[in-house]
Scaffold this motif. Sequence first.
Motif, PDB file in Angstrom:
ATOM      1  N   ALA A 184       0.820  -1.207   0.000  1.00 56.50           N
ATOM      2  CA  ALA A 184       0.000   0.000   0.000  1.00 56.50           C
ATOM      3  C   ALA A 184       0.858   1.262   0.000  1.00 56.50           C
ATOM      4  CB  ALA A 184      -0.927   0.001   1.220  1.00 56.50           C
ATOM      5  N   THR A 215       3.459   1.770  -1.667  1.00 53.13           N
ATOM      6  CA  THR A 215       3.976   2.087  -3.004  1.00 53.13           C
ATOM      7  C   THR A 215       3.000   2.927  -3.816  1.00 53.13           C
ATOM      8  OG1 THR A 215       3.085  -0.001  -3.887  1.00 53.13           O
ATOM      9  CG2 THR A 215       5.361  -0.019  -3.063  1.00 53.13           C
ATOM     10  N   ALA A 216       1.783   3.092  -3.318  1.00 51.61           N
ATOM     11  CA  ALA A 216       0.796   3.867  -4.075  1.00 51.61           C
ATOM     12  C   ALA A 216       1.209   5.338  -4.161  1.00 51.61           C
ATOM     13  CB  ALA A 216      -0.583   3.727  -3.427  1.00 51.61           C
ATOM     14  N   LEU A 250       4.198   5.882  -6.588  1.00 54.19           N
ATOM     15  CA  LEU A 250       3.747   5.752  -7.974  1.00 54.19           C
ATOM     16  C   LEU A 250       2.937   6.971  -8.397  1.00 54.19           C
ATOM     17  CD1 LEU A 250       3.544   4.026 -10.511  1.00 54.19           C
ATOM     18  CD2 LEU A 250       1.523   2.940  -9.538  1.00 54.19           C
ATOM     19  N   GLU A 251       2.078   7.441  -7.496  1.00 53.44           N
ATOM     20  CA  GLU A 251       1.284   8.638  -7.793  1.00 53.44           C
ATOM     21  C   GLU A 251       2.184   9.860  -7.973  1.00 53.44           C
ATOM     22  OE1 GLU A 251      -2.096  11.441  -5.601  1.00 53.44           O
ATOM     23  OE2 GLU A 251      -1.533   9.496  -4.752  1.00 53.44           O
ATOM     24  N   GLU A 256       6.159  -0.565 -10.223  1.00 48.79           N
ATOM     25  CA  GLU A 256       5.209  -1.567 -10.737  1.00 48.79           C
ATOM     26  C   GLU A 256       5.732  -2.980 -10.508  1.00 48.79           C
ATOM     27  OE1 GLU A 256       4.658  -0.443 -14.767  1.00 48.79           O
ATOM     28  OE2 GLU A 256       3.174   1.127 -14.309  1.00 48.79           O
ATOM     29  N   GLN A 282       5.356  -3.713  -6.820  1.00 52.57           N
ATOM     30  CA  GLN A 282       3.961  -4.034  -6.510  1.00 52.57           C
ATOM     31  C   GLN A 282       3.612  -5.455  -6.930  1.00 52.57           C
ATOM     32  OE1 GLN A 282       1.790  -0.912  -8.496  1.00 52.57           O
ATOM     33  NE2 GLN A 282       1.805   0.420  -6.700  1.00 52.57           N
ATOM     34  N   GLN A 322       2.661  -8.328  -4.281  1.00 49.40           N
ATOM     35  CA  GLN A 322       1.351  -8.958  -4.420  1.00 49.40           C
ATOM     36  C   GLN A 322       1.491 -10.473  -4.503  1.00 49.40           C
ATOM     37  OE1 GLN A 322      -1.732  -7.419  -4.310  1.00 49.40           O
ATOM     38  NE2 GLN A 322      -2.397  -9.536  -4.178  1.00 49.40           N
TER      39      GLN A 322
END
Length: 449
Positions: free
Chosen positions: A125, A127-128, A131-132, A166, A169, A173
């Motif tokens: 979470a 990493t959001a 990335l944003e 990416e 992530q 995951q």
Amino acid sequence: MDNKARKNQLSSEVPEFRRNMMSSLNAKPGLHRSVSEWTSNNQQLSVTAQHERHISNVIRQEGRTLRNETNFKTHWDETDTCRRLSDRVWDVARWKEVLETCAQKVDEEMETLTLSKEHTEQALAATAVPLEVTTECLTLREGRQGHELVTDPVDEQLKKEVELIERVQQVLQQHTSRAFEQLCILQEVRHQLTADLQNKMDALDIDMSCLSLTIKSPHISLKTNPTRIPSGSSTPQEWVQFSQHNVARAHEAMQVSQQIREDMNLTRAQLQNELETQRRATDFALRKRNHHEEQARHELEWQIKTTEGEMAEMESDIHGLDADLQAKTANLKLAHTRLETRTNRPNMDLCRDEVQHGLVNEVQQLEATIAALKQKLSEAQQSLQNMKLHHSRMLQDLSRKQEALSLEQRSMNTRARLTSTSSTDNKNAALVVPLANSSGRSNLKLLAQ
């Protein structure tokens, strides 16, 4: 009873006796036996009595022996059964302890794996925001215009950062999914252990109850076909192998879980280092690019200022050239007028004298001078026009550079969120509390408890 009464009774019994005697005498007499037959019958009765007594004595002795033997046999069988029950109770209790310990370890491993899975999910979470931020920086830098819209090292680092995030992530995951699957396996293993443990506890209660029974117990009774083999019965080897299989499967699942946790922890640390390294590389490229753009802006500002000074001097020189051109034109007019006027000299006075040659030379010189002045004036005007056009282009480029610098500054301010987010995550990492496992329990709770 007194004497009088006794006499009355005897007097009443005598007539009755007489009547009986008379009736017996009147009846037919029975078959008479001889003395030898009488003697033989008596001997036969004696022999038969002795034989029956002997048989009875033998049977009594055998009965006493059988009673003693069966009493001892029954006593030792019951004692042996109690010993077997005690051994069985010990075996079941030992396996019960093994299963309880194993189930406790499985619960602890589930707690630890769940906590590690939660940390991985938090890292995923986290990493959001990077990335944003990186995507926002790429979008901001796409707003540059003209020659400022270049594919510089900052773009390359930002794109590398997006690809890295990416990939991170995706890896996190995968680890989260693997941990969830392993939690399901551990939950299944724990359920099997709990069921086996519950069976052991039920069997232990039953065997303890059987061990406590005696012949004086009030609830004992004869049962119908008690020696039958119940359906689903197992052998002692199968019984041991079943529990051994459950324990071995639990240990195997815990080993796999430990490996998964180690992989997740190592992967999180490695990916965090890669993200931090890439973030620093991107920030360095952004600062370096910002420094270069500031240098280019300062250089362009100096060029604009210098060009403006040159333009001012050029305009002054153009005015001077124009003034000289006007003055030379006046001189040319004067020379032309003199030459034209002297053509009116009559006859032989129309002489090509020194004056005439001087005026011609003057005209030619003035015409050459005017032509040179016009040429230079044209060149000066063209140069001034070129400088004005270039000045306009430099102003536009300066505006683009200032806008690009503004976008770079906004990108740097945007990326400052990464540093603050990283600091917040480090502070919150110590506040993480253990979470319940997938069964919703934080402690071992067996079915029999």
